[in-house]
Design an enzyme around this catalytic site. Structure first.
Site, mmCIF file in Angstrom:
data_model
loop_
_atom_site.group_PDB
_atom_site.id
_atom_site.type_symbol
_atom_site.label_atom_id
_atom_site.label_comp_id
_atom_site.label_asym_id
_atom_site.label_seq_id
_atom_site.Cartn_x
_atom_site.Cartn_y
_atom_site.Cartn_z
ATOM 1 N N VAL A 234 81.112 75.715 -12.313
ATOM 2 C CA VAL A 234 81.686 74.555 -13.122
ATOM 3 C C VAL A 234 82.683 75.257 -14.172
ATOM 4 O O VAL A 234 83.025 74.923 -15.012
ATOM 5 C CB VAL A 234 80.727 73.846 -14.318
ATOM 6 C CG1 VAL A 234 79.674 73.134 -13.224
ATOM 7 C CG2 VAL A 234 79.574 75.129 -14.865
ATOM 8 N N ARG A 236 85.864 77.882 -13.213
ATOM 9 C CA ARG A 236 87.231 77.705 -12.629
ATOM 10 C C ARG A 236 87.407 77.813 -11.079
ATOM 11 O O ARG A 236 86.513 78.681 -10.686
ATOM 12 C CB ARG A 236 88.360 78.528 -13.353
ATOM 13 C CG ARG A 236 88.916 78.026 -14.749
ATOM 14 C CD ARG A 236 89.604 76.634 -14.776
ATOM 15 N NE ARG A 236 89.939 76.259 -16.033
ATOM 16 C CZ ARG A 236 89.295 75.500 -16.794
ATOM 17 N NH1 ARG A 236 88.030 74.989 -16.552
ATOM 18 N NH2 ARG A 236 90.130 75.115 -18.115
ATOM 19 N N GLU A 265 93.801 71.640 -7.617
ATOM 20 C CA GLU A 265 93.256 70.072 -8.153
ATOM 21 C C GLU A 265 94.347 69.263 -8.166
ATOM 22 O O GLU A 265 95.562 69.694 -8.709
ATOM 23 C CB GLU A 265 92.445 70.359 -9.445
ATOM 24 C CG GLU A 265 91.508 71.188 -8.988
ATOM 25 C CD GLU A 265 90.472 71.422 -10.547
ATOM 26 O OE1 GLU A 265 91.017 70.836 -11.619
ATOM 27 O OE2 GLU A 265 89.446 72.063 -10.621
ATOM 28 N N HIS A 284 86.258 67.536 -11.176
ATOM 29 C CA HIS A 284 86.340 68.256 -12.435
ATOM 30 C C HIS A 284 85.981 67.333 -13.588
ATOM 31 O O HIS A 284 87.020 67.082 -14.438
ATOM 32 C CB HIS A 284 87.828 68.673 -12.679
ATOM 33 C CG HIS A 284 88.116 69.992 -13.539
ATOM 34 N ND1 HIS A 284 88.885 70.738 -13.381
ATOM 35 C CD2 HIS A 284 87.227 70.218 -14.615
ATOM 36 C CE1 HIS A 284 88.861 71.614 -14.665
ATOM 37 N NE2 HIS A 284 87.871 71.353 -15.359
ATOM 38 N N VAL A 285 84.841 66.759 -13.673
ATOM 39 C CA VAL A 285 84.416 65.729 -14.665
ATOM 40 C C VAL A 285 83.266 66.210 -15.200
ATOM 41 O O VAL A 285 82.408 65.466 -15.915
ATOM 42 C CB VAL A 285 84.238 64.554 -13.885
ATOM 43 C CG1 VAL A 285 85.645 63.770 -13.306
ATOM 44 C CG2 VAL A 285 83.156 64.547 -12.619
#
Length: 319
Positions: A234, A236, A265, A284-285
């Site tokens: 979580v 990078r 991304e 990426h949420v």
């Protein structure tokens, strides 16, 4: 200050937080409406800008392009904890102070970490595929209890992840550059990374991206993990060598991965990770919740008061 500061904020942020912002002191405001042009005259006046969570991701690029055109920007606040994007460096190069919303999303991201660990232990990806195919097929499950989890990065996200892991009966071992003594679990320095990997049943990466952490986990490091270990990232995407991770997943040395961040991304169509049965992909949420956005905005309100009073800012980023 000889002149009133001029804030550049989204219309949504102003609608929701304008009263609280006004209570901090005197300033003028320029509003950003997605899809509408901001005049050069207005941007010329701006001295303070805040990238708020309501702009991410659909309008953040347009907002940042406006910010790069601000000639007299003195302070920039980001809604995110991570400020490794080159655009933030560009603003600092132009003399702007930079602050983050570190801590605002720690709770939801830690919840995301536990979701990933639980889903992999309970083989949720397989069960979801079976549900879609209307197949009733029982299979074995794993416990989290008793597993050792290495939490690499002990900022707010890592500390909360470690605390929650302990609540689930796991043995968390934290890792950070300098042990401060107030961590919620046993914590080692990076000098013991190899030792941590050798005892970890699960690995959680919650680090910011820096020159020192880029590529921290490669093929050698993955090989040190126990057979069947699971990886949750979580932080990078660049923290881990994706090709090496894919290979370790294919071979079964890594039992599964829950990934919210990636080197590129959005994750490109056709990327090998998409089709791997032991991988959980989220776009990426992990921190994108209403409470996280609320806390980030509250940090900006507090920081604005500090700025207007000439006090130190929270979460200021220094090079």
């Amino acid at each position: 200050m000889s002149e009133r500061p001029v804030l550049f904020v989204s219309a949504v942020l102003w609608q929701q937080w304008g009263e609280a912002l006004r209570a901090q002191g005197e300033f003028d405001v320029v509003l950003f409406h997605p899809g509408e042009r901001v005049s050069d005259t207005d941007l010329e006046r701006v001295t303070v800008a805040c990238l708020s969570g309501d702009l991410w991701p659909t309008s953040s690029a347009a907002y940042m392009r406006c910010c790069l055109g601000i000639a007299h920007l003195d302070w920039f606040q980001s809604f995110s904890a991570g400020v490794d994007s080159p655009v933030f460096g560009m603003l600092m190069d132009r003399g702007a102070r930079l602050t983050s919303a570190s801590g605002a999303s720690a709770t939801p991201i830690a919840h995301h970490v536990l979701m990933g660990l639980l889903a992999l232990a309970r083989n949720l990806p397989t069960m979801m595929r079976q549900q879609g195919a209307q197949q009733w097929q029982m299979h074995g499950l794993d416990d989290l209890e008793g597993r050792t989890v290495g939490v690499v990065g002990m900022g707010p996200i890592g500390c909360e992840s470690a605390r929650l892991c302990a609540e689930f009966g796991m043995r968390p071992i934290g890792m950070r550059r300098t042990v401060q003594g107030d961590e919620p679990c046993e914590t080692w320095t990076f000098a013991r990374l190899d030792e941590l990997l050798s005892v970890a049943d699960d690995l959680v990466l919650a680090l910011p991206l820096t020159p020192d952490t880029n590529g921290l986990i490669g093929a050698r490091e993955l090989a040190l993990l126990r057979q069947g270990a699971r990886v949750v990232n979580v932080g990078r995407g660049e923290l881990i060598d994706e090709s090496a991770l894919i290979d370790a997943l294919h071979r079964g040395h890594i039992g599964g991965a829950a990934l919210d961040v990636f080197t590129t991304e959005p994750l490109p169509v056709g990327h090998p990770l998409w089709g791997m049965p032991n991988v959980i992909i989220t776009p990426h949420v992990a921190g994108a919740t209403p409470l996280s956005e609320h806390r980030a905005a509250a940090i900006f309100v507090d920081n604005l008061g500090r700025y207007l009073r000439g006090e130190p800012l929270r979460n200021e980023v220094f090079r």
